[in-house]
Design a protein around this motif. Structure first.
Motif, PDB file in Angstrom:
ATOM      1  N   THR A 121       9.804  16.264 -20.338  1.00 25.34           N
ATOM      2  CA  THR A 121       9.215  17.061 -21.421  1.00 25.34           C
ATOM      3  C   THR A 121       7.813  16.595 -21.793  1.00 25.34           C
ATOM      4  OG1 THR A 121      10.235  15.670 -23.124  1.00 25.34           O
ATOM      5  CG2 THR A 121      11.466  17.626 -22.418  1.00 25.34           C
ATOM      6  N   ASN A 122       7.303  15.557 -21.121  1.00 26.10           N
ATOM      7  CA  ASN A 122       5.980  15.054 -21.493  1.00 26.10           C
ATOM      8  C   ASN A 122       4.869  15.439 -20.512  1.00 26.10           C
ATOM      9  OD1 ASN A 122       6.880  13.252 -19.516  1.00 26.10           O
ATOM     10  ND2 ASN A 122       5.934  11.482 -20.484  1.00 26.10           N
ATOM     11  N   LEU A 123       5.091  16.507 -19.747  1.00 16.72           N
ATOM     12  CA  LEU A 123       4.046  17.047 -18.884  1.00 16.72           C
ATOM     13  C   LEU A 123       3.597  18.393 -19.434  1.00 16.72           C
ATOM     14  CD1 LEU A 123       5.386  16.175 -15.323  1.00 16.72           C
ATOM     15  CD2 LEU A 123       3.631  15.002 -16.644  1.00 16.72           C
ATOM     16  N   GLU A 124       2.487  18.876 -18.921  1.00 14.27           N
ATOM     17  CA  GLU A 124       1.903  20.127 -19.404  1.00 14.27           C
ATOM     18  C   GLU A 124       2.867  21.310 -19.278  1.00 14.27           C
ATOM     19  OE1 GLU A 124      -1.870  22.428 -17.863  1.00 14.27           O
ATOM     20  OE2 GLU A 124      -2.425  20.427 -18.602  1.00 14.27           O
ATOM     21  N   LYS A 125       3.588  21.372 -18.139  1.00 10.43           N
ATOM     22  CA  LYS A 125       4.556  22.440 -17.888  1.00 10.43           C
ATOM     23  C   LYS A 125       5.954  21.844 -17.833  1.00 10.43           C
ATOM     24  CE  LYS A 125       1.465  25.331 -15.150  1.00 10.43           C
ATOM     25  NZ  LYS A 125       1.255  25.966 -13.845  1.00 10.43           N
ATOM     26  N   GLU A 126       6.961  22.665 -18.162  1.00 11.84           N
ATOM     27  CA  GLU A 126       8.351  22.227 -18.040  1.00 11.84           C
ATOM     28  C   GLU A 126       8.594  21.842 -16.578  1.00 11.84           C
ATOM     29  OE1 GLU A 126      12.803  23.794 -19.231  1.00 11.84           O
ATOM     30  OE2 GLU A 126      11.122  25.190 -19.272  1.00 11.84           O
ATOM     31  N   GLY A 144       0.820  -1.211   0.000  1.00 13.81           N
ATOM     32  CA  GLY A 144       0.000   0.000   0.000  1.00 13.81           C
ATOM     33  C   GLY A 144       0.856   1.264   0.000  1.00 13.81           C
ATOM     34  N   LEU A 145       2.174   1.076  -0.090  1.00 14.94           N
ATOM     35  CA  LEU A 145       3.125   2.178  -0.126  1.00 14.94           C
ATOM     36  C   LEU A 145       3.761   2.246  -1.503  1.00 14.94           C
ATOM     37  CD1 LEU A 145       4.967   1.381   3.221  1.00 14.94           C
ATOM     38  CD2 LEU A 145       3.167   3.092   2.881  1.00 14.94           C
ATOM     39  N   LEU A 146       4.467   3.342  -1.781  1.00 13.16           N
ATOM     40  CA  LEU A 146       5.309   3.411  -2.969  1.00 13.16           C
ATOM     41  C   LEU A 146       6.529   4.247  -2.650  1.00 13.16           C
ATOM     42  CD1 LEU A 146       4.879   6.494  -4.129  1.00 13.16           C
ATOM     43  CD2 LEU A 146       2.933   5.485  -5.265  1.00 13.16           C
ATOM     44  N   ILE A 147       7.582   4.007  -3.403  1.00 13.69           N
ATOM     45  CA  ILE A 147       8.809   4.783  -3.286  1.00 13.69           C
ATOM     46  C   ILE A 147       8.826   5.711  -4.487  1.00 13.69           C
ATOM     47  CG2 ILE A 147      11.327   4.700  -3.152  1.00 13.69           C
ATOM     48  CD1 ILE A 147      10.954   1.754  -2.132  1.00 13.69           C
ATOM     49  N   CYS A 148       9.038   7.003  -4.243  1.00 15.21           N
ATOM     50  CA  CYS A 148       8.889   7.969  -5.326  1.00 15.21           C
ATOM     51  C   CYS A 148       9.819   9.164  -5.169  1.00 15.21           C
ATOM     52  CB  CYS A 148       7.450   8.455  -5.383  1.00 15.21           C
ATOM     53  SG  CYS A 148       6.909   9.348  -3.899  1.00 15.21           S
ATOM     54  N   CYS A 149       9.899   9.935  -6.246  1.00 18.70           N
ATOM     55  CA  CYS A 149      10.581  11.226  -6.246  1.00 18.70           C
ATOM     56  C   CYS A 149       9.591  12.265  -6.740  1.00 18.70           C
ATOM     57  CB  CYS A 149      11.788  11.222  -7.181  1.00 18.70           C
ATOM     58  SG  CYS A 149      13.166  10.220  -6.631  1.00 18.70           S
ATOM     59  N   PRO A 150       9.424  13.365  -6.008  1.00 18.51           N
ATOM     60  CA  PRO A 150       8.488  14.397  -6.434  1.00 18.51           C
ATOM     61  C   PRO A 150       8.963  15.115  -7.696  1.00 18.51           C
ATOM     62  CG  PRO A 150       9.694  15.112  -4.494  1.00 18.51           C
ATOM     63  CD  PRO A 150      10.076  13.692  -4.742  1.00 18.51           C
ATOM     64  N   ILE A 151       8.014  15.694  -8.398  1.00 14.70           N
ATOM     65  CA  ILE A 151       8.281  16.445  -9.618  1.00 14.70           C
ATOM     66  C   ILE A 151       7.919  17.901  -9.346  1.00 14.70           C
ATOM     67  CG2 ILE A 151       7.542  16.771 -12.012  1.00 14.70           C
ATOM     68  CD1 ILE A 151       7.089  13.689 -12.068  1.00 14.70           C
ATOM     69  N   SER A 152       8.756  18.798  -9.851  1.00 12.80           N
ATOM     70  CA  SER A 152       8.558  20.225  -9.592  1.00 12.80           C
ATOM     71  C   SER A 152       8.669  21.035 -10.881  1.00 12.80           C
ATOM     72  CB  SER A 152       9.615  20.709  -8.598  1.00 12.80           C
ATOM     73  OG  SER A 152       9.478  22.087  -8.358  1.00 12.80           O
ATOM     74  N   THR A 153       7.960  22.148 -10.917  1.00 11.86           N
ATOM     75  CA  THR A 153       8.115  23.103 -12.023  1.00 11.86           C
ATOM     76  C   THR A 153       9.109  24.199 -11.637  1.00 11.86           C
ATOM     77  OG1 THR A 153       6.191  24.343 -11.244  1.00 11.86           O
ATOM     78  CG2 THR A 153       5.818  22.709 -12.992  1.00 11.86           C
ATOM     79  N   SER A 154       9.601  24.186 -10.399  1.00 13.31           N
ATOM     80  CA  SER A 154      10.646  25.123  -9.956  1.00 13.31           C
ATOM     81  C   SER A 154      11.995  24.534 -10.337  1.00 13.31           C
ATOM     82  CB  SER A 154      10.588  25.339  -8.441  1.00 13.31           C
ATOM     83  OG  SER A 154       9.371  25.916  -8.074  1.00 13.31           O
ATOM     84  N   ILE A 155      12.506  24.962 -11.469  1.00  7.63           N
ATOM     85  CA  ILE A 155      13.748  24.405 -12.010  1.00  7.63           C
ATOM     86  C   ILE A 155      14.916  25.255 -11.546  1.00  7.63           C
ATOM     87  CG2 ILE A 155      14.977  23.806 -14.123  1.00  7.63           C
ATOM     88  CD1 ILE A 155      12.126  23.430 -15.383  1.00  7.63           C
ATOM     89  N   ARG A 156      15.858  24.620 -10.865  1.00 12.51           N
ATOM     90  CA  ARG A 156      16.997  25.331 -10.281  1.00 12.51           C
ATOM     91  C   ARG A 156      18.327  24.931 -10.932  1.00 12.51           C
ATOM     92  NH1 ARG A 156      13.377  24.289  -6.046  1.00 12.51           N
ATOM     93  NH2 ARG A 156      12.764  26.156  -4.913  1.00 12.51           N
ATOM     94  N   ASP A 157      18.263  24.081 -11.956  1.00 10.35           N
ATOM     95  CA  ASP A 157      19.472  23.578 -12.627  1.00 10.35           C
ATOM     96  C   ASP A 157      20.413  22.873 -11.661  1.00 10.35           C
ATOM     97  OD1 ASP A 157      18.716  24.411 -15.217  1.00 10.35           O
ATOM     98  OD2 ASP A 157      19.361  26.454 -14.757  1.00 10.35           O
ATOM     99  N   ASN A 158      19.835  22.212 -10.676  1.00 11.18           N
ATOM    100  CA  ASN A 158      20.575  21.416  -9.705  1.00 11.18           C
ATOM    101  C   ASN A 158      21.019  20.123 -10.376  1.00 11.18           C
ATOM    102  OD1 ASN A 158      21.111  19.587  -7.491  1.00 11.18           O
ATOM    103  ND2 ASN A 158      19.994  20.992  -6.172  1.00 11.18           N
ATOM    104  N   LEU A 159      22.163  19.589  -9.976  1.00 15.56           N
ATOM    105  CA  LEU A 159      22.674  18.350 -10.572  1.00 15.56           C
ATOM    106  C   LEU A 159      21.777  17.141 -10.316  1.00 15.56           C
ATOM    107  CD1 LEU A 159      26.500  18.704  -9.864  1.00 15.56           C
ATOM    108  CD2 LEU A 159      25.303  19.013 -12.035  1.00 15.56           C
ATOM    109  N   THR A 160      20.914  17.223  -9.302  1.00 13.40           N
ATOM    110  CA  THR A 160      20.038  16.085  -8.992  1.00 13.40           C
ATOM    111  C   THR A 160      18.675  16.186  -9.666  1.00 13.40           C
ATOM    112  OG1 THR A 160      19.276  17.126  -6.959  1.00 13.40           O
ATOM    113  CG2 THR A 160      21.179  15.643  -6.781  1.00 13.40           C
ATOM    114  N   GLU A 161      18.467  17.180 -10.512  1.00 10.21           N
ATOM    115  CA  GLU A 161      17.206  17.318 -11.243  1.00 10.21           C
ATOM    116  C   GLU A 161      17.274  16.572 -12.570  1.00 10.21           C
ATOM    117  OE1 GLU A 161      15.926  21.787  -9.736  1.00 10.21           O
ATOM    118  OE2 GLU A 161      16.802  21.529 -11.721  1.00 10.21           O
ATOM    119  N   VAL A 162      16.180  15.889 -12.905  1.00  5.58           N
ATOM    120  CA  VAL A 162      16.057  15.194 -14.185  1.00  5.58           C
ATOM    121  C   VAL A 162      14.922  15.844 -14.968  1.00  5.58           C
ATOM    122  CG1 VAL A 162      15.578  13.000 -15.329  1.00  5.58           C
ATOM    123  CG2 VAL A 162      16.912  13.028 -13.213  1.00  5.58           C
ATOM    124  N   PRO A 163      15.225  16.420 -16.130  1.00 11.44           N
ATOM    125  CA  PRO A 163      14.189  17.112 -16.895  1.00 11.44           C
ATOM    126  C   PRO A 163      13.132  16.175 -17.468  1.00 11.44           C
ATOM    127  CG  PRO A 163      16.359  17.389 -17.920  1.00 11.44           C
ATOM    128  CD  PRO A 163      16.531  16.503 -16.740  1.00 11.44           C
TER     129      PRO A 163
END
Length: 115
Positions: free
Chosen positions: A64-69, A43-62
């Protein structure tokens, strides 16, 4: 009606409230890392949140298939109840997104040799 069970590489809506400290909040998209069998059984899941606040951090993965960047915040891994947090399917992640998340995440945990 059959209950939706999140699968690995699904991008889903999930409620991240309440939060503590610097945790990311709100009802937002997230990338599912765990398998559907784990998700169904626990009943749980392991996940990473998605954000539209792009900071060009090395741990961000872009993405392109969502409504907003948007970006997957690979360093903010969480284990949450998908049943209690209103999981709703959006779309499958693009090819290579999960691999890119793991390439950023595993070295943070000292597990880079598993790549």
């Amino acid at each position: 009606m059959k209950q939706y069970i999140p699968e690995r590489e699904d991008i889903i809506w999930l409620d991240f409230e309440p939060t503590r400290g610097k945790e990311i909040g709100k009802y937002r998209p997230t990338l599912v890392l765990s398998s559907s069998s784990y998700n169904k059984q626990t009943g749980l899941l392991i996940c990473c949140p998605i954000s539209t606040s792009i900071r060009d951090n090395l741990t961000e993965v872009p993405l392109t298939n969502l409504e907003k960047e948007s970006v997957v915040a690979a360093s903010l891994v969480q284990t949450l109840s998908w049943k209690d947090r209103k999981a709703k399917f959006i779309v499958k992640a693009e090819e290579g997104v999960l691999q890119s998340v793991l390439q950023r995440l595993l070295p943070l945990m000292g597990a880079g040799e598993f790549l």
